[in-house]
Design a protein around this motif. Structure first.
Motif, PDB file in Angstrom:
ATOM      1  N   ILE A  84      -0.218   4.605  -0.139  1.00 13.89           N
ATOM      2  CA  ILE A  84      -0.227   4.825   1.301  1.00 13.89           C
ATOM      3  C   ILE A  84       1.178   4.490   1.769  1.00 13.89           C
ATOM      4  CG2 ILE A  84      -1.116   4.045   3.524  1.00 13.89           C
ATOM      5  CD1 ILE A  84      -3.736   3.352   2.091  1.00 13.89           C
ATOM      6  N   GLY A  85       1.751   5.338   2.616  1.00  7.87           N
ATOM      7  CA  GLY A  85       3.109   5.024   3.015  1.00  7.87           C
ATOM      8  C   GLY A  85       3.614   5.761   4.231  1.00  7.87           C
ATOM      9  N   LEU A  86       4.771   5.338   4.646  1.00 12.00           N
ATOM     10  CA  LEU A  86       5.533   5.949   5.729  1.00 12.00           C
ATOM     11  C   LEU A  86       6.755   6.579   5.098  1.00 12.00           C
ATOM     12  CD1 LEU A  86       5.459   2.828   8.069  1.00 12.00           C
ATOM     13  CD2 LEU A  86       3.883   4.765   8.104  1.00 12.00           C
ATOM     14  N   SER A  87       7.162   7.753   5.592  1.00 14.40           N
ATOM     15  CA  SER A  87       8.305   8.417   4.971  1.00 14.40           C
ATOM     16  C   SER A  87       8.985   9.371   5.943  1.00 14.40           C
ATOM     17  CB  SER A  87       7.859   9.198   3.726  1.00 14.40           C
ATOM     18  OG  SER A  87       7.167  10.371   4.095  1.00 14.40           O
ATOM     19  N   VAL A 117       8.391   3.792   2.930  1.00 15.81           N
ATOM     20  CA  VAL A 117       7.786   2.472   2.798  1.00 15.81           C
ATOM     21  C   VAL A 117       6.486   2.707   2.051  1.00 15.81           C
ATOM     22  CG1 VAL A 117       6.740   0.524   4.001  1.00 15.81           C
ATOM     23  CG2 VAL A 117       8.763   1.641   4.972  1.00 15.81           C
ATOM     24  N   VAL A 118       6.263   1.976   0.967  1.00 16.24           N
ATOM     25  CA  VAL A 118       5.102   2.209   0.116  1.00 16.24           C
ATOM     26  C   VAL A 118       4.268   0.941   0.010  1.00 16.24           C
ATOM     27  CG1 VAL A 118       4.385   2.655  -2.269  1.00 16.24           C
ATOM     28  CG2 VAL A 118       6.211   4.005  -1.242  1.00 16.24           C
ATOM     29  N   LEU A 119       2.982   1.105   0.187  1.00 17.31           N
ATOM     30  CA  LEU A 119       2.001   0.069  -0.106  1.00 17.31           C
ATOM     31  C   LEU A 119       0.985   0.738  -1.010  1.00 17.31           C
ATOM     32  CD1 LEU A 119       1.096  -2.807   0.401  1.00 17.31           C
ATOM     33  CD2 LEU A 119      -0.032  -2.034   2.468  1.00 17.31           C
ATOM     34  N   ARG A 120       0.771   0.175  -2.212  1.00 16.11           N
ATOM     35  CA  ARG A 120      -0.083   0.890  -3.148  1.00 16.11           C
ATOM     36  C   ARG A 120      -0.736  -0.026  -4.163  1.00 16.11           C
ATOM     37  NH1 ARG A 120       4.023   4.245  -7.067  1.00 16.11           N
ATOM     38  NH2 ARG A 120       5.012   2.471  -8.074  1.00 16.11           N
ATOM     39  N   GLY A 149       4.523  10.218  -0.189  1.00 14.82           N
ATOM     40  CA  GLY A 149       5.379  10.412   0.979  1.00 14.82           C
ATOM     41  C   GLY A 149       5.916  11.814   1.109  1.00 14.82           C
ATOM     42  N   ASP A 150       5.743  12.608   0.055  1.00 12.18           N
ATOM     43  CA  ASP A 150       6.243  13.975   0.071  1.00 12.18           C
ATOM     44  C   ASP A 150       5.105  15.001   0.095  1.00 12.18           C
ATOM     45  OD1 ASP A 150       5.262  13.647  -2.482  1.00 12.18           O
ATOM     46  OD2 ASP A 150       7.065  14.355  -3.497  1.00 12.18           O
ATOM     47  N   GLY A 151       3.886  14.522   0.329  1.00 12.93           N
ATOM     48  CA  GLY A 151       2.742  15.425   0.390  1.00 12.93           C
ATOM     49  C   GLY A 151       2.089  15.682  -0.955  1.00 12.93           C
ATOM     50  N   ALA A 152       2.608  15.080  -2.018  1.00  9.12           N
ATOM     51  CA  ALA A 152       2.052  15.295  -3.352  1.00  9.12           C
ATOM     52  C   ALA A 152       2.256  14.041  -4.190  1.00  9.12           C
ATOM     53  CB  ALA A 152       2.733  16.482  -4.029  1.00  9.12           C
ATOM     54  N   GLY A 153       1.444  13.885  -5.186  1.00  7.19           N
ATOM     55  CA  GLY A 153       1.620  12.789  -6.138  1.00  7.19           C
ATOM     56  C   GLY A 153       1.041  11.471  -5.677  1.00  7.19           C
ATOM     57  N   ASN A 154       0.361  10.806  -6.591  1.00  7.65           N
ATOM     58  CA  ASN A 154      -0.212   9.487  -6.370  1.00  7.65           C
ATOM     59  C   ASN A 154      -1.020   9.392  -5.083  1.00  7.65           C
ATOM     60  OD1 ASN A 154       0.823   8.428  -8.796  1.00  7.65           O
ATOM     61  ND2 ASN A 154       2.783   8.023  -7.812  1.00  7.65           N
ATOM     62  N   GLU A 155      -1.869  10.385  -4.862  1.00 12.71           N
ATOM     63  CA  GLU A 155      -2.724  10.393  -3.686  1.00 12.71           C
ATOM     64  C   GLU A 155      -3.586   9.143  -3.666  1.00 12.71           C
ATOM     65  OE1 GLU A 155      -2.538  13.089  -5.676  1.00 12.71           O
ATOM     66  OE2 GLU A 155      -1.619  14.588  -4.395  1.00 12.71           O
ATOM     67  N   TYR A 156      -3.882   8.666  -2.468  1.00 16.23           N
ATOM     68  CA  TYR A 156      -4.725   7.486  -2.330  1.00 16.23           C
ATOM     69  C   TYR A 156      -6.184   7.910  -2.400  1.00 16.23           C
ATOM     70  CZ  TYR A 156      -6.920   3.252  -0.840  1.00 16.23           C
ATOM     71  OH  TYR A 156      -7.716   2.140  -0.811  1.00 16.23           O
ATOM     72  N   PHE A 157      -6.851   7.511  -3.471  1.00 15.66           N
ATOM     73  CA  PHE A 157      -8.283   7.681  -3.598  1.00 15.66           C
ATOM     74  C   PHE A 157      -8.887   6.291  -3.520  1.00 15.66           C
ATOM     75  CE2 PHE A 157      -6.697  11.481  -5.763  1.00 15.66           C
ATOM     76  CZ  PHE A 157      -7.413  12.443  -5.084  1.00 15.66           C
ATOM     77  N   GLY A 158      -9.585   6.019  -2.433  1.00 19.18           N
ATOM     78  CA  GLY A 158     -10.161   4.706  -2.231  1.00 19.18           C
ATOM     79  C   GLY A 158     -10.798   4.631  -0.864  1.00 19.18           C
ATOM     80  N   LYS A 159     -11.113   3.417  -0.447  1.00 22.12           N
ATOM     81  CA  LYS A 159     -11.746   3.174   0.842  1.00 22.12           C
ATOM     82  C   LYS A 159     -10.752   2.458   1.747  1.00 22.12           C
ATOM     83  CE  LYS A 159     -15.005   1.354  -1.782  1.00 22.12           C
ATOM     84  NZ  LYS A 159     -16.146   0.533  -2.195  1.00 22.12           N
ATOM     85  N   VAL A 160     -10.713   2.856   3.018  1.00 22.86           N
ATOM     86  CA  VAL A 160      -9.842   2.223   4.006  1.00 22.86           C
ATOM     87  C   VAL A 160     -10.667   1.893   5.236  1.00 22.86           C
ATOM     88  CG1 VAL A 160      -7.846   2.536   5.522  1.00 22.86           C
ATOM     89  CG2 VAL A 160      -7.784   3.410   3.183  1.00 22.86           C
ATOM     90  N   LYS A 161     -10.654   0.633   5.642  1.00 22.39           N
ATOM     91  CA  LYS A 161     -11.336   0.222   6.869  1.00 22.39           C
ATOM     92  C   LYS A 161     -10.364   0.210   8.047  1.00 22.39           C
ATOM     93  CE  LYS A 161     -15.018  -2.739   5.099  1.00 22.39           C
ATOM     94  NZ  LYS A 161     -15.584  -4.111   5.145  1.00 22.39           N
ATOM     95  N   GLN A 162      -9.136  -0.224   7.805  1.00 26.32           N
ATOM     96  CA  GLN A 162      -8.137  -0.331   8.860  1.00 26.32           C
ATOM     97  C   GLN A 162      -6.783   0.124   8.320  1.00 26.32           C
ATOM     98  OE1 GLN A 162      -8.021  -4.030  11.285  1.00 26.32           O
ATOM     99  NE2 GLN A 162      -9.270  -4.860   9.623  1.00 26.32           N
ATOM    100  N   LEU A 163      -5.988   0.702   9.202  1.00 25.89           N
ATOM    101  CA  LEU A 163      -4.608   1.049   8.890  1.00 25.89           C
ATOM    102  C   LEU A 163      -3.814   0.866  10.166  1.00 25.89           C
ATOM    103  CD1 LEU A 163      -2.390   2.272   7.066  1.00 25.89           C
ATOM    104  CD2 LEU A 163      -3.143   4.515   7.847  1.00 25.89           C
ATOM    105  N   GLN A 164      -2.792   0.030  10.110  1.00 24.34           N
ATOM    106  CA  GLN A 164      -1.984  -0.254  11.296  1.00 24.34           C
ATOM    107  C   GLN A 164      -0.522  -0.308  10.904  1.00 24.34           C
ATOM    108  OE1 GLN A 164      -3.523  -3.805  13.251  1.00 24.34           O
ATOM    109  NE2 GLN A 164      -5.574  -3.313  12.528  1.00 24.34           N
ATOM    110  N   VAL A 165       0.333   0.143  11.830  1.00 25.81           N
ATOM    111  CA  VAL A 165       1.776   0.049  11.661  1.00 25.81           C
ATOM    112  C   VAL A 165       2.313  -0.720  12.858  1.00 25.81           C
ATOM    113  CG1 VAL A 165       3.940   1.326  11.465  1.00 25.81           C
ATOM    114  CG2 VAL A 165       1.861   2.250  10.432  1.00 25.81           C
ATOM    115  N   TYR A 166       3.106  -1.747  12.583  1.00 24.50           N
ATOM    116  CA  TYR A 166       3.725  -2.563  13.629  1.00 24.50           C
ATOM    117  C   TYR A 166       5.224  -2.286  13.648  1.00 24.50           C
ATOM    118  CZ  TYR A 166      -0.707  -5.024  13.843  1.00 24.50           C
ATOM    119  OH  TYR A 166      -2.037  -5.322  13.980  1.00 24.50           O
ATOM    120  N   ASP A 167       5.779  -2.160  14.850  1.00 22.63           N
ATOM    121  CA  ASP A 167       7.181  -1.769  15.018  1.00 22.63           C
ATOM    122  C   ASP A 167       8.185  -2.832  14.612  1.00 22.63           C
ATOM    123  OD1 ASP A 167       6.573   0.740  15.907  1.00 22.63           O
ATOM    124  OD2 ASP A 167       6.727   0.233  18.019  1.00 22.63           O
ATOM    125  N   THR A 168       7.825  -4.091  14.721  1.00 24.27           N
ATOM    126  CA  THR A 168       8.760  -5.154  14.361  1.00 24.27           C
ATOM    127  C   THR A 168       8.062  -6.184  13.504  1.00 24.27           C
ATOM    128  OG1 THR A 168       8.298  -6.302  16.426  1.00 24.27           O
ATOM    129  CG2 THR A 168      10.239  -4.887  16.395  1.00 24.27           C
TER     130      THR A 168
END
Length: 153
Positions: A24-27, A35-38, A113-132
């Motif tokens: 899961i990431g921002l790109s 930014v990668v969290l995996r 981050g490029d639309g392909a590769g290492n797709e996230y297969f799993g369960k997500v309850k929450q996803l948040q991005v904080y600016d600082t």
């Protein structure tokens, strides 16, 4: 999305511990700036890192948790201050000096981050991005280390 610093928080669980990367990431739409969290391709490895111009920075991980259980994971990035929080505990840090310039991150994706590769297969309850990554007031949208501990608890 603030590129120079921030926090990516996810409450997630893998479907299995089959040694495959789930990202899961921002790109910027590429794997060069992200930014990668995996869950990495090592048993029970939770990993966070950034790539700036293709160079990896703030690469930190922990293998002490069962990834098929729901984990509250936060990855904090800021030049000189990277941290990985899992279930209320700061488990790893890095003092790498590099981060992004302003306006680099534009997308959130459940893959490399490029639309392909290492797709996230799993369960997500929450996803948040904080600016600082840092903040003093408990009422603003920034996260101090004490607030990161509370968020991931």
């Amino acid at each position: 999305i603030n590129s120079t610093e921030g926090v990516l928080f996810v409450e997630m669980a893998a479907l299995s511990n089959d040694i495959t990367a789930r990202t899961i990431g921002l790109s910027d739409g590429t794997t060069n700036n992200r930014v990668v969290l995996r869950y990495a391709d090592t048993s029970n490895r939770v990993q966070g890192f950034i790539q700036v111009g293709g160079a990896t920075n703030g690469n930190i991980f922990n293998t002490s948790y069962t990834i098929t259980n729901f984990l509250k994971v936060a990855y904090k990035w800021k030049a000189g201050d990277f941290a990985l929080w899992i279930n209320g505990t700061e488990v790893a840090t890095s003092a790498d000096a590099t981060s992004f310039g302003a306006g680099v991150l534009t997308q959130m994706q459940f893959n490399d981050g490029d639309g392909a590769g290492n797709e996230y297969f799993g369960k997500v309850k929450q996803l948040q991005v904080y600016d600082t990554a840092l903040g003093g007031s408990p009422y603003d949208a920034t996260l101090s280390d004490a607030r990161l501990a509370a968020l991931t608890s």
